[in-house]
Design a protein around this motif. Structure first.
Motif, PDB file in Angstrom:
ATOM      1  N   ARG A   1      75.812  47.895 -46.309  1.00  0.00           N
ATOM      2  CA  ARG A   1      76.666  48.771 -45.193  1.00  0.00           C
ATOM      3  C   ARG A   1      77.765  49.373 -46.060  1.00  0.00           C
ATOM      4  N   CYS A   2      78.551  48.326 -46.787  1.00  0.00           N
ATOM      5  CA  CYS A   2      79.759  48.517 -47.415  1.00  0.00           C
ATOM      6  C   CYS A   2      79.411  49.631 -48.683  1.00  0.00           C
ATOM      7  N   LEU A   3      78.310  49.163 -49.211  1.00  0.00           N
ATOM      8  CA  LEU A   3      77.971  50.287 -50.382  1.00  0.00           C
ATOM      9  C   LEU A   3      77.581  51.455 -49.917  1.00  0.00           C
ATOM     10  N   ARG A   4      76.871  51.757 -48.798  1.00  0.00           N
ATOM     11  CA  ARG A   4      76.553  53.023 -48.037  1.00  0.00           C
ATOM     12  C   ARG A   4      77.765  53.748 -47.793  1.00  0.00           C
ATOM     13  N   GLN A   5      78.902  53.105 -47.192  1.00  0.00           N
ATOM     14  CA  GLN A   5      80.118  53.570 -46.927  1.00  0.00           C
ATOM     15  C   GLN A   5      80.925  54.119 -48.294  1.00  0.00           C
TER      16      GLN A   5
ATOM     17  N   LEU B   1      77.576  56.464 -56.745  1.00  0.00           N
ATOM     18  CA  LEU B   1      76.033  57.102 -56.806  1.00  0.00           C
ATOM     19  C   LEU B   1      75.397  55.662 -56.849  1.00  0.00           C
ATOM     20  N   PHE B   2      75.715  54.744 -57.819  1.00  0.00           N
ATOM     21  CA  PHE B   2      75.210  53.546 -57.917  1.00  0.00           C
ATOM     22  C   PHE B   2      75.085  52.595 -56.766  1.00  0.00           C
ATOM     23  N   ASP B   3      76.205  52.724 -55.901  1.00  0.00           N
ATOM     24  CA  ASP B   3      76.227  52.059 -54.691  1.00  0.00           C
ATOM     25  C   ASP B   3      75.289  52.484 -53.717  1.00  0.00           C
ATOM     26  N   ALA B   4      75.089  53.965 -53.505  1.00  0.00           N
ATOM     27  CA  ALA B   4      74.036  54.502 -52.807  1.00  0.00           C
ATOM     28  C   ALA B   4      72.579  54.032 -53.158  1.00  0.00           C
ATOM     29  N   LEU B   5      72.525  53.823 -54.442  1.00  0.00           N
ATOM     30  CA  LEU B   5      71.097  53.651 -55.034  1.00  0.00           C
ATOM     31  C   LEU B   5      70.809  52.209 -54.546  1.00  0.00           C
ATOM     32  N   ALA B   6      71.788  51.199 -55.225  1.00  0.00           N
ATOM     33  CA  ALA B   6      71.799  49.868 -54.837  1.00  0.00           C
ATOM     34  C   ALA B   6      71.452  49.532 -53.457  1.00  0.00           C
ATOM     35  N   ALA B   7      72.115  50.390 -52.336  1.00  0.00           N
ATOM     36  CA  ALA B   7      71.935  50.153 -50.933  1.00  0.00           C
ATOM     37  C   ALA B   7      70.509  50.479 -50.389  1.00  0.00           C
ATOM     38  N   GLY B   8      69.754  51.469 -51.213  1.00  0.00           N
ATOM     39  CA  GLY B   8      68.454  51.916 -50.855  1.00  0.00           C
ATOM     40  C   GLY B   8      68.655  53.319 -50.312  1.00  0.00           C
TER      41      GLY B   8
ATOM     42  N   ARG C   1      89.998  55.503 -53.852  1.00  0.00           N
ATOM     43  CA  ARG C   1      90.134  54.134 -53.863  1.00  0.00           C
ATOM     44  C   ARG C   1      89.327  53.699 -52.652  1.00  0.00           C
ATOM     45  N   LEU C   2      88.934  54.243 -51.479  1.00  0.00           N
ATOM     46  CA  LEU C   2      88.277  53.738 -50.606  1.00  0.00           C
ATOM     47  C   LEU C   2      86.792  53.159 -51.078  1.00  0.00           C
ATOM     48  N   SER C   3      86.263  53.884 -52.028  1.00  0.00           N
ATOM     49  CA  SER C   3      84.966  53.389 -52.542  1.00  0.00           C
ATOM     50  C   SER C   3      85.128  52.364 -53.261  1.00  0.00           C
ATOM     51  N   THR C   4      86.319  52.215 -54.059  1.00  0.00           N
ATOM     52  CA  THR C   4      86.355  51.015 -54.945  1.00  0.00           C
ATOM     53  C   THR C   4      86.690  49.680 -54.050  1.00  0.00           C
ATOM     54  N   TYR C   5      87.335  49.706 -52.999  1.00  0.00           N
ATOM     55  CA  TYR C   5      87.652  48.755 -52.235  1.00  0.00           C
ATOM     56  C   TYR C   5      86.360  48.353 -51.182  1.00  0.00           C
ATOM     57  N   LEU C   6      85.656  49.289 -50.961  1.00  0.00           N
ATOM     58  CA  LEU C   6      84.239  49.219 -50.174  1.00  0.00           C
ATOM     59  C   LEU C   6      83.293  48.494 -51.063  1.00  0.00           C
ATOM     60  N   ARG C   7      83.269  48.746 -52.342  1.00  0.00           N
ATOM     61  CA  ARG C   7      82.551  48.055 -53.437  1.00  0.00           C
ATOM     62  C   ARG C   7      82.803  46.626 -53.381  1.00  0.00           C
TER      63      ARG C   7
END
Length: 247
Positions: free
Chosen positions: A61-65, A97-104, A37-43
């Motif tokens: 920052r939020c995508l990385r988190q 995983l997509f969040d990490a990549l999109a955040a570089g 859920r944390l990943s969802t709300y950070l996105r």
């Protein structure tokens, strides 16, 4: 329609509540539920910050988190090698995983790939979703070494599972594997068309905050652009749902 600044405010409030909950004594299932859920709300916080204020720092920052929360969930499951992975550990939970990549954050994406299961959980995920994730994981782990044996295996399994369905994501993976510029351009364009159609035909959204953020910013698409560039493919500065500001 929800206002973007209100979505952002609610998302950050949810993040604070979930982070507080994670400091309490929890069962494995409770912890994995909260981290997911944390990943969802950070996105949601990431995208709404970008849309409301053009805040690229908060977006990344939020995508990385979000990706870090997923990495922590998977690392915990990985360390319990004698335990059966739960439904939240499935490889097809690929959004962070997509969040990490999109955040570089390529290194963080590789950590997620390294800890992700290599076996399909038939009772918890669709096979084509698993095969898609498995190929992307193997592609990331190969790094700059070209297409690894693991990536070739994962792609062959994805082809066997989905070749008759006309899967656009399979076409994207095939284009990435062969570093075929024309094939990637066509597959990405079709994926963006499909994505727009999904939101147009969605009806009443079950999760309004996700709906009103992800309809504007396609994080998966941003991640695929990163992967394409890693395969020496050319990308345009901007696409529909993939604005320059998000890159």
């Amino acid at each position: 329609m929800l206002k973007m600044d209100l979505i952002r405010e609610n998302a950050f409030w949810a993040v604070e509540e979930l982070e507080a909950g994670l400091k309490q004594p929890l069962t494995v299932l409770q912890r994995e539920t909260l981290l997911t859920r944390l990943s969802t709300y950070l996105r949601i916080a990431a995208i709404s910050s970008l849309l409301a204020d053009a805040d690229t720092s908060a977006f990344k920052r939020c995508l990385r988190q979000s990706a870090t929360a997923r990495r922590d969930l998977l690392a915990g499951a990985y360390s319990r090698s004698d335990a059966s992975p739960g439904r939240f550990v499935c490889a097809s939970h690929v959004e962070p995983l997509f969040d990490a990549l999109a955040a570089g954050e390529a290194g963080l994406a590789q950590e997620i790939a390294r800890y992700s299961p290599r076996q399909w959980s038939e009772k918890d995920e669709f096979e084509d979703d698993f095969r898609y994730a498995d190929f992307l994981h193997e592609l990331l782990l190969a790094g700059t070494q070209g297409l690894s044996v693991g990536a070739e295996r994962a792609l062959a399994a994805f082809q066997q599972c989905s070749a008759d369905s006309g899967s656009t994501r399979l076409a994207v993976c095939e284009a990435l594997a062969s570093a075929d510029q024309e094939a990637f351009d066509l597959a990405l364009e079709e994926l963006l068309v499909e994505r727009a159609r999904e939101f147009k035909d969605a009806g009443v959204p079950s999760h309004p905050e996700r709906f009103h953020t992800e309809r504007h910013i396609f994080v998966e698409g941003l991640a695929l652009l990163r992967l394409a560039e890693g395969r020496q493919l050319r990308t345009h500065p901007e696409y529909k749902m993939l604005p320059r500001l998000a890159r």
